[in-house]
Design a protein around this motif. Structure first.
Motif, mmCIF file in Angstrom:
data_model
loop_
_atom_site.group_PDB
_atom_site.id
_atom_site.type_symbol
_atom_site.label_atom_id
_atom_site.label_comp_id
_atom_site.label_asym_id
_atom_site.label_seq_id
_atom_site.Cartn_x
_atom_site.Cartn_y
_atom_site.Cartn_z
ATOM 1 N N LEU A 1 -7.505 3.638 -1.088
ATOM 2 C CA LEU A 1 -6.961 2.344 -1.488
ATOM 3 C C LEU A 1 -7.884 1.183 -1.154
ATOM 4 O O LEU A 1 -7.524 0.024 -1.374
ATOM 5 N N LYS B 1 0.806 -1.215 0.000
ATOM 6 C CA LYS B 1 0.000 0.000 0.000
ATOM 7 C C LYS B 1 0.841 1.268 0.000
ATOM 8 O O LYS B 1 0.351 2.351 -0.321
ATOM 9 N N ILE C 1 -5.908 -3.157 -2.592
ATOM 10 C CA ILE C 1 -4.728 -3.804 -2.022
ATOM 11 C C ILE C 1 -5.076 -5.236 -1.644
ATOM 12 O O ILE C 1 -6.129 -5.499 -1.062
#
Length: 523
Positions: free
Chosen positions: A478, A418, A482
């Motif tokens: 995100l 990440k 991920i």
């Protein structure tokens, strides 16, 4: 012209060509004129069509002609790029990347990079992959198909290239991915029949299957580190990088999974493709392993396919095998053209040229770019004649090594770490070609797989260092991008589909165990 090519062969060959064109045009009339239907076949593909179309697109003239030439020249080690895809690339797609592609509703791979990083990463991928398709995929497939037609039928190279490109382009441009998939399923069947006929005839002429078993004493899947083409060190980076790019982040392959009915069908389709990927190369490589007993001194390994067809096949089977070859050429070519048009429309036209275009305008632009891509592929085909002193398949792997390390680094780090930033991804993508050229210039005798591995790890390191020095995206941006352990499981609403023998993991474990057995036995 091959004296064995009789009127019966011409009839078989002609019926196939006309049938494929008719099927492609019919399929083009079945869909609606929307982006989702034209570029992703309306998201309606079942697992067997997903897997079958992946392999039909993947197994082309550079496998039939190219891998057969490598196997004749180098032996069983030619299998590593085929079975290596099962262990590396398809596993990466199945267990790492696929959930993110499907659950975010992407049309293209650059869309993932746009959402994960930004426009720069999306643009770099689009440029690199379009160069790969035009200079490597389309041109090589046309060259090898035309080479075989010239050798067998006496058709001039230029004429063969034009006929193959125009014939495939007609239904691909008209019908989009739906026409591509429908025709690929027929082409896969014709390809398998043709290769079975050629394999059986060649092995029989060499003394039966015992002739294949005699070659097992020389089977090797791990070669010395200084081997010019297949050093064992390729597993440390070069093959890893190319396989992940080609099978897990490549629009040409992944687009078929994006068109699946749901994630269960996409996963089962990939696993079905594993089984086909295991079996089909055997039909290609077995005749090449015994061919030296019949034709020991071929000057040009890439002519082995044509030599076997010309000298061993009876009337009728020549037409079938030639139809199989053209099936491989057309399926691969149509897939590459459709992937180019999808990327150019979704990642160039809509974001930068005409963001407010209608569905109809987007499809029309896709068709226009299809014509342009075909013309560029025809022009680039002439460049391959300069590389004809070695098997063309080696050229293909070498060419992939120029474009793919940065792409593989962007996707792997982007989905697994990440902390990866847009600047890091862009740096990795920009480093790929200059570093590849610098190493080849400084160390011209280095095996290309080793060079590719070095560039791949350099791109990974560059991406990490730049990412650590730049600001990452907020965690909120995100979400869903991920990898986590939850990515290994199907969405809750689809888990009821995987009960008992419908569980993808069972079928994946079987084929993976079989391939690992061969790797251990013939290391």
């Amino acid at each position: 012209m091959n004296s064995n090519f009789t009127s019966l062969d011409a009839a078989v060959f002609g019926i196939y060509i006309l049938g494929i064109i008719a099927l492609g045009i019919y399929a083009s009339r079945k869909g609606s004129n929307t982006k989702r239907d034209y570029f992703l076949a309306g998201d309606k593909l079942p697992w067997w069509m997903v897997g079958g179309s992946i392999i039909a697109a993947n197994i082309s003239s550079h496998q039939l002609v190219g891998v057969m030439g490598v196997a004749y020249n180098r032996g069983f080690v030619a299998m590593v790029t085929e079975w290596g895809a099962i262990l590396i690339g398809f596993n990466a797609l199945l267990w790492v990347f696929l959930p993110f592609y499907l659950r975010n509703g992407f049309y293209t791979m650059p869309e993932f990079l746009q959402k994960r990083f930004g426009e720069g990463a999306r643009t770099i991928y689009s440029v690199l992959v379009l160069m790969t398709y035009v200079f490597v995929e389309i041109s090589a497939v046309l060259y090898l198909g035309a080479l075989s037609l010239q050798s067998l039928l006496g058709i001039p190279m230029l004429t063969s290239v034009l006929v193959l490109a125009i014939t495939t382009g007609i239904y691909t441009i008209a019908g989009g991915l739906r026409a591509v998939i429908w025709t690929e399923m027929v082409q896969l069947g014709v390809l398998m029949l043709g290769m079975f006929a050629l394999s059986y005839t060649t092995i029989d002429a060499a003394g039966g299957f015992s002739a294949v078993l005699e070659t097992t004493k020389d089977w090797k899947l791990m070669m010395p580190a200084d081997d010019p083409d297949f050093p064992w060190t390729m597993y440390l980076g070069g093959l890893l990088c190319i396989s992940i790019f080609y099978n897990a982040t490549n629009q040409f392959i992944v687009q078929r999974t994006l068109a699946a009915k749901n994630e269960w069908h996409a996963r089962m389709g990939i696993i079905f493709g594993d089984y086909l990927k295991f079996l089909l190369p055997l039909l290609i490589i077995f005749p090449a392993l015994v061919a030296p007993k019949l034709f020991p001194n071929l000057d040009k390994p890439d002519l082995l396919f044509a030599t076997l067809v010309e000298n061993l096949l009876p009337s009728g089977l020549v037409g079938l095998v030639m139809a199989g070859l053209i099936a491989a050429v057309m399926s691969h070519l149509s897939g590459a053209i459709n992937s180019c048009t999808t990327i150019l429309t979704m990642d160039v036209y809509l974001p930068y040229i005409k963001p407010k275009s209608t569905e109809k305008q987007s499809v029309r632009f896709g068709r226009i770019t299809g014509v342009v891509i075909i013309l560029l592929g025809i022009i680039c085909t002439g460049l391959l004649s300069l590389y004809s002193h070695k098997p063309i398949f080696i050229y293909l792997m070498n060419a992939y090594g120029y474009f793919t390390p940065g792409i593989a680094a962007m996707f792997l780090l982007g989905i697994l770490w990440k902390r990866t930033t847009h600047a890091g991804a862009v740096a990795a993508g920009l480093l790929t070609i200059p570093l590849s050229l610098a190493i080849e210039y400084g160390f011209p005798d280095m095996p290309f797989f080793n060079r590719t591995g070095i560039v791949f790890w350099a791109c990974m390191l560059c991406c990490v260092l730049v990412s650590l020095a730049t600001k990452p995206k907020p965690a909120a941006e995100l979400v869903g991008l991920i990898w986590t352990r939850d990515s290994l499981s199907l969405p809750l609403e689809e888990r009821k589909q995987q009960r008992g023998l419908r569980n993808p993991f069972i079928w994946w474990a079987i084929i993976t165990t079989i391939v690992l057995y061969f790797y251990i036995k013939y290391a």
